[in-house]
Motif scaffolding. Structure first.
Motif, PDB file in Angstrom:
ATOM      1  N   VAL A  85      -4.586   5.886   2.414  1.00 28.54           N
ATOM      2  CA  VAL A  85      -3.793   4.697   2.102  1.00 28.54           C
ATOM      3  C   VAL A  85      -2.704   4.503   3.156  1.00 28.54           C
ATOM      4  CG1 VAL A  85      -2.251   3.611   0.429  1.00 28.54           C
ATOM      5  CG2 VAL A  85      -4.269   4.868  -0.374  1.00 28.54           C
ATOM      6  N   CYS A  87     -11.869   0.057  -6.198  1.00 27.34           N
ATOM      7  CA  CYS A  87     -11.140   0.055  -4.925  1.00 27.34           C
ATOM      8  C   CYS A  87     -11.367  -1.264  -4.194  1.00 27.34           C
ATOM      9  CB  CYS A  87     -11.594   1.213  -4.048  1.00 27.34           C
ATOM     10  SG  CYS A  87     -11.093   2.853  -4.614  1.00 27.34           S
ATOM     11  N   TYR A 142     -10.616   2.478   1.350  1.00 20.76           N
ATOM     12  CA  TYR A 142      -9.586   1.553   1.839  1.00 20.76           C
ATOM     13  C   TYR A 142      -9.622   1.432   3.357  1.00 20.76           C
ATOM     14  CZ  TYR A 142      -7.780   2.510  -2.843  1.00 20.76           C
ATOM     15  OH  TYR A 142      -7.657   2.662  -4.201  1.00 20.76           O
ATOM     16  N   LEU A 155      -3.201   3.913  -5.642  1.00 18.39           N
ATOM     17  CA  LEU A 155      -4.404   3.671  -4.863  1.00 18.39           C
ATOM     18  C   LEU A 155      -5.151   4.971  -4.582  1.00 18.39           C
ATOM     19  CD1 LEU A 155      -2.822   0.944  -4.403  1.00 18.39           C
ATOM     20  CD2 LEU A 155      -3.917   0.883  -2.151  1.00 18.39           C
ATOM     21  N   SER A 209      -4.207   3.306   6.421  1.00 19.32           N
ATOM     22  CA  SER A 209      -4.592   1.899   6.330  1.00 19.32           C
ATOM     23  C   SER A 209      -3.373   0.997   6.497  1.00 19.32           C
ATOM     24  CB  SER A 209      -5.275   1.626   4.986  1.00 19.32           C
ATOM     25  OG  SER A 209      -6.453   2.400   4.849  1.00 19.32           O
ATOM     26  N   SER A 214      -6.892  11.100  -0.157  1.00 18.10           N
ATOM     27  CA  SER A 214      -6.851   9.702  -0.583  1.00 18.10           C
ATOM     28  C   SER A 214      -5.521   9.059  -0.231  1.00 18.10           C
ATOM     29  CB  SER A 214      -7.093   9.605  -2.088  1.00 18.10           C
ATOM     30  OG  SER A 214      -8.410   9.987  -2.417  1.00 18.10           O
ATOM     31  N   LYS A 225       0.908   3.945  -3.091  1.00 15.26           N
ATOM     32  CA  LYS A 225      -0.070   4.881  -2.524  1.00 15.26           C
ATOM     33  C   LYS A 225      -0.582   5.897  -3.539  1.00 15.26           C
ATOM     34  CE  LYS A 225       3.468   8.000  -0.576  1.00 15.26           C
ATOM     35  NZ  LYS A 225       4.002   8.566   0.698  1.00 15.26           N
ATOM     36  N   MET A 259       0.826  -1.202   0.000  1.00  6.61           N
ATOM     37  CA  MET A 259       0.000   0.000   0.000  1.00  6.61           C
ATOM     38  C   MET A 259       0.862   1.254   0.000  1.00  6.61           C
ATOM     39  SD  MET A 259      -3.236  -0.998   2.474  1.00  6.61           S
ATOM     40  CE  MET A 259      -4.378   0.188   1.749  1.00  6.61           C
TER      41      MET A 259
END
Length: 467
Positions: free
Chosen positions: A91, A169, A141, A72, A94, A87, A69, A65
């Motif tokens: 990531v 996603c 996420y 994503l 998470s 966003s 990143k 991730m």
């Protein structure tokens, strides 16, 4: 011959321009049943994997991730419209949660000895099976991670039903797990319409349900799970108060409140939806809020200069406008904004509303958009009364220089979380969850890993006759 159900495709629509990007065909009943069977079968082996082996996979997911990143982040922004900076932060957060549980699970789920008069006794924490995770679109996420990291490390398997407007996603997360080496069937993404979720709960191979969503969805799923004696955790939204004490730096309080409310275009369960200030401060506070609003740049969420994004869908934007119009009809004051923006996309003007009374819908219902609602109070008891005058009880904020006084106020707010001098936040080591109609159960922190394990008592004594 299998008959394909007649239902709409699951779609990615870019809310910045309302253009269709991609479509997915919903799974058939046969495909869905096969996935649940696979998750159930995978549980038989995954539950016996060591914490060390599970942790290797979770650390790898976190690493992937972080490495990807930007990719994503762009996908989340494309699908639900949030700012690219938000966003990417999501990531990274998470990844931190996956690492947290990879590092802590063995310690948290170690046998816990109990004091007994004779012999020995301890609690053994054991996984229970396949968890159905039902998640919303606003943090595509992070919402997955909150339920997946703890439950996979505990030895459970998972079936994910994500929101239908973030299908890419959802699929990408399964792809990351596979790339990280997670055994087949341990984590499974499914594409089905939301109306079909309730029937899924009754499948005997689904052992528990984790849901973040609307109050209506939560009560429906909890009812279905209760009918089958299955445990549920629910996070159902909030109407967080932001109480400003009279000793604050007003500029800092204003900036914190506005930044918090505009976070994710106001589409955050724990954003400060009701800002409550001393009556003597109201005029100055409102003036400074208007000054900050004048600096807001609404536009392309991929542009790093933008600080207010579109809403997630056209329907979401129209719902917020309807709530603003209702407030105006009920004699609330729309100080700024209140309209759709004259441009393509699911945009709503950043809006300020004052003069809200308990007879109005806006006083009681959550507005999930860029709407700043300002209240005032004569004394702190009135502030607390306003804060608690809602069916929701998720998070809240007390802003003040006197920390002791702020904590005293925080203790009187009926929510699952209160932050001092900070909007309700997120961290792997801090529990997340609410009370009242905001739901029950906790995710993240040590508390999160105990929700879906069997706390089995094992008692040992020397053999002897009982009677």
């Amino acid at each position: 011959m299998e008959i394909t159900k007649q239902t709409s495709n699951i779609k990615t629509v870019n809310p910045y321009n309302n253009e269709l990007v991609k479509e997915f065909v919903p799974m058939t009943d046969i495909e869905l049943a096969a996935i649940i069977d696979k998750a159930d079968k995978a549980f038989a082996s995954w539950k016996n994997q060591s914490f060390e082996e599970r942790a290797k996979v979770m650390h790898k997911v976190a690493s992937l991730m972080r490495e990807r990143k930007e990719e994503l982040g762009k996908l989340a922004t494309l699908e639900m419209g949030k700012l690219i900076s938000e966003s990417i932060y999501e990531v990274e957060l998470s990844a931190d949660i996956f690492d947290y549980y990879a590092d802590k699970a063995a310690e948290l789920l170690a046998d816990k000895p109990l004091e007994v008069k004779n012999g020995e006794a301890f609690i053994s924490y054991e996984p229970i099976g396949t968890i159905l995770s039902i998640q919303p679109w606003n943090f595509p996420y992070y919402q997955i991670t909150r339920s997946a990291a703890s439950n996979l490390m505990a030895g459970n398997t998972m079936v994910l039903k994500h929101a239908s407007n973030v299908p890419q996603c959802a699929q990408l997360m399964e792809d990351l797990f596979i790339e990280a080496g997670l055994p087949d069937g341990v984590y499974n993404n499914i594409f089905i319409p939301g109306k079909e979720i309730k029937s899924l709960v009754s499948n005997p191979k689904i052992k528990a349900v984790s849901l973040t969503g609307s109050e209506l969805a939560g009560t429906s799923i909890a009812s279905a799970a209760g009918a089958k004696a299955k445990k549920v955790t629910l996070e159902l939204g909030g109407s967080d108060p932001f109480i400003v004490l009279d000793d604050v730096d007003i500029d800092l309080a204003v900036k914190t409140a506005v930044d918090g409310r505009m976070w994710n275009a106001g589409q955050v369960c724990v954003s400060p939806k009701r800002v409550i200030v001393p009556e003597k401060m109201k005029a100055a506070f409102l003036g400074k809020v208007k000054d900050v609003f004048a600096t807001l740049k609404v536009g392309d969420p991929m542009d790093k200069e933008t600080n207010v994004a579109p809403l997630s869908t056209e329907a979401a934007a129209n719902d917020v406008i309807a709530q603003i119009n209702k407030a105006a009809q009920q004699n609330a004051t729309i100080v700024l904004g209140g309209k759709r923006m004259d441009r393509k996309g699911a945009f709503v003007e950043p809006t300020i509303i004052t003069d809200i009374t308990s007879e109005m819908d806006a006083f009681h219902k959550e507005i999930f958009g860029p709407v700043f609602m300002l209240y005032s109070y004569k004394d702190i008891d009135e502030a607390i009364s306003i804060a608690n005058a809602t069916k929701f009880g998720l998070g809240g904020t007390v802003f003040g220089n006197n920390i002791k006084k702020a904590v005293e106020v925080a203790r009187k707010i009926d929510t699952g979380m209160v932050y001092i001098n900070h909007v309700t936040g997120i961290a792997p080591e801090l529990p997340f969850g609410g009370t009242k109609n905001s739901g029950f159960g906790r995710e993240q922190a040590p508390m999160g890993i105990y929700e879906f394990v069997n706390e089995k008592l094992i008692r040992t004594t020397t053999p002897k006759a009982i009677y």
